[in-house]
Enzyme design. Structure first.
Site, short mmCIF file in Angstrom:
data_model
loop_
_atom_site.label_atom_id
_atom_site.label_comp_id
_atom_site.label_asym_id
_atom_site.label_seq_id
_atom_site.Cartn_x
_atom_site.Cartn_y
_atom_site.Cartn_z
N THR A 195 -6.44 -7.73 -3.74
CA THR A 195 -6.18 -8.81 -4.74
C THR A 195 -7.39 -9.67 -4.63
OG1 THR A 195 -3.89 -8.31 -4.78
CG2 THR A 195 -4.78 -10.43 -5.54
N THR A 253 -3.17 -12.14 -0.49
CA THR A 253 -3.59 -10.75 -0.30
C THR A 253 -2.86 -9.88 0.58
OG1 THR A 253 -5.23 -9.12 -0.65
CG2 THR A 253 -5.47 -10.63 1.10
N GLY A 254 -2.55 -8.54 0.22
CA GLY A 254 -1.88 -7.48 1.29
C GLY A 254 -0.63 -7.39 0.87
N THR A 260 -4.38 -8.93 -10.02
CA THR A 260 -4.34 -7.76 -9.29
C THR A 260 -3.88 -6.59 -10.37
OG1 THR A 260 -3.64 -6.55 -7.19
CG2 THR A 260 -2.04 -8.17 -8.50
N SER A 274 -8.83 -2.46 -7.63
CA SER A 274 -7.76 -3.11 -7.28
C SER A 274 -7.35 -4.19 -8.19
CB SER A 274 -7.54 -3.64 -5.75
OG SER A 274 -8.90 -4.26 -5.43
N ARG A 294 7.15 -1.95 -10.39
CA ARG A 294 7.03 -2.84 -9.25
C ARG A 294 6.19 -4.28 -9.69
NH1 ARG A 294 2.64 -4.57 -5.83
NH2 ARG A 294 3.33 -5.08 -3.82
N1 ASP Z 1 -0.83 -8.71 -2.80
C1 ASP Z 1 -0.84 -7.47 -3.85
C2 ASP Z 1 0.36 -7.03 -4.12
O1 ASP Z 1 1.18 -7.00 -3.60
C3 ASP Z 1 -1.75 -6.37 -3.18
C4 ASP Z 1 -3.30 -7.03 -2.67
O2 ASP Z 1 -3.31 -7.86 -2.31
O3 ASP Z 1 -4.17 -6.12 -2.92
O4 ASP Z 1 0.31 -6.28 -5.25
#
Ligand code: ASP
Length: 332
Positions: A190, A241-242, A208, A87, A218
């Site tokens: 991330t 994160t998320g 990330t 990731s 994106r």
């Molecule tokens: N926040 C990150 C994203 O939307 C994803 C993640 O936290 O892994 O790219």
């Protein structure tokens, strides 16, 4: 990844739970239970569990006389270079065309910041983000321009798609019908990391490969100052994160820092930011797989962490001890 093992073994019933404790150096005390009041000395807080060597790198950089920027950069370079971390950086899962594209940013507590988005072929995007901050008048470079800038500054062009990530991509292609991925626990993680020296000054880094199988081009929250990361040494810092789209919609990290400026604790501020996300966009709350989360720290060394859905972990190094802790979550 290790975090899955931890999730299985952890009690995730509600309030933050300490699920692993590791002393960084001989002589440091290993303490059970919730983190005690800060005794001074460096504090390093990050999303998930990327291994104890991550906060250790930050602490060592500071011990050698490095800056907070050196500390946060050297820490997040560890998962960036690790092919097993799918990731972040090298070994990250690609977009739906099969290309690994990276997003990173770095910020100190005085408003200095740099960011790269949609950067390909460079193993350490955080170091490029740092150079954007230090060597240009800009904050953000994107895509080919960011790559050109990196190459001009001596970075090596590399293939970041590992055999394992390529195999996972081919597997995904078989069943996905090429639909943009929905974020879930298998396709993101991330690293957002905050470090504070013993005097309350702070810096942060966030890096990330973004959502696996995303539409080409994106960019999520992670490299966006104010969304994925915000630091102000007068107050504190936050990182996310998320699902990046949800975090961007509320300028999540900036919101948390401003809430702390107005007297909220880091924990209260994380909670309010998550409540804001689902108040304005209730469809997120209706989605079982939805995960967005924050970690935050104020200049008194107080920390907070919370996710919407269950499952966020964070790593906290404080007073010589590193703990991996299951964060509280909102959707009970
Ligand atoms: N926040 C990150 C994203 O939307 C994803 C993640 O936290 O892994 O790219």
């Amino acid at each position: 990844m290790k975090r899955r093992t931890f999730i299985k073994s952890a009690s995730l019933a509600g309030a933050a739970t300490v699920i692993g404790t590791k002393a960084l150096s001989e002589g440091s005390k290993v303490l059970a239970g919730a983190a005690p009041a800060w005794q001074g000395g460096p504090v390093v807080l990050s999303t998930w569990d990327f291994g104890q060597e991550v906060p250790q790198a930050a602490v060592e950089a500071l011990a050698k006389g490095g800056s907070l920027i050196d500390a946060v950069e050297s820490a997040v370079m560890i998962p960036e270079a690790d092919p097993k971390v799918t990731s972040v950086g090298y070994g990250g899962y690609p977009d739906r065309e099969g290309h690994v594209t990276l997003d990173s940013c770095i910020m100190d507590g005085n408003g200095n910041c740099g960011s790269v988005v949609f950067l390909e072929h460079i193993k350490h995007p955080i170091s490029v983000a740092r150079l954007v901050m230090e060597k240009t008048q800009h904050v953000m470079l994107a895509g080919d321009g960011a790559l050109q800038f990196a190459l001009e500054h001596g970075f090596k062009k590399e293939n970041l798609l590992t055999k394992e990530a390529e195999a996972a991509y081919k597997e995904w292609l078989k069943t996905s019908k090429y639909m943009p991925a929905v974020i879930d626990k298998s396709n993101h993680d991330t690293i957002g990391l905050l470090a504070m020296d013993g005097k309350g000054a702070m810096a942060g880094a966030c890096t990330t490969s973004g959502m696996a199988w995303k539409i080409r081009g994106r960019v999520g929250d992670s490299p966006i100052i104010g969304a994925g990361l915000y630091v102000d040494s007068d107050v504190g810092g936050a990182t996310a994160t998320g699902l990046g789209e949800a975090v961007i919609k509320v300028a999540g990290s900036f919101l948390i820092v401003e809430l702390m400026r107005n007297g909220k604790s880091p924990q209260e501020a994380c909670k309010i930011a998550l409540e804001r996300i689902v108040h304005k966009q209730p469809h997120y709350a209706a989605d079982k797989g939805f995960l967005a989360g924050f970690v935050a720290m104020n200049k008194d060394g107080e920390v907070g962490a919370m996710s919407y859905g269950r499952g966020l972990q964070y790593t906290l190094h404080k007073d010589g001890v590193t703990r991996v802790i299951a964060a509280d979550f909102l959707a009970k």
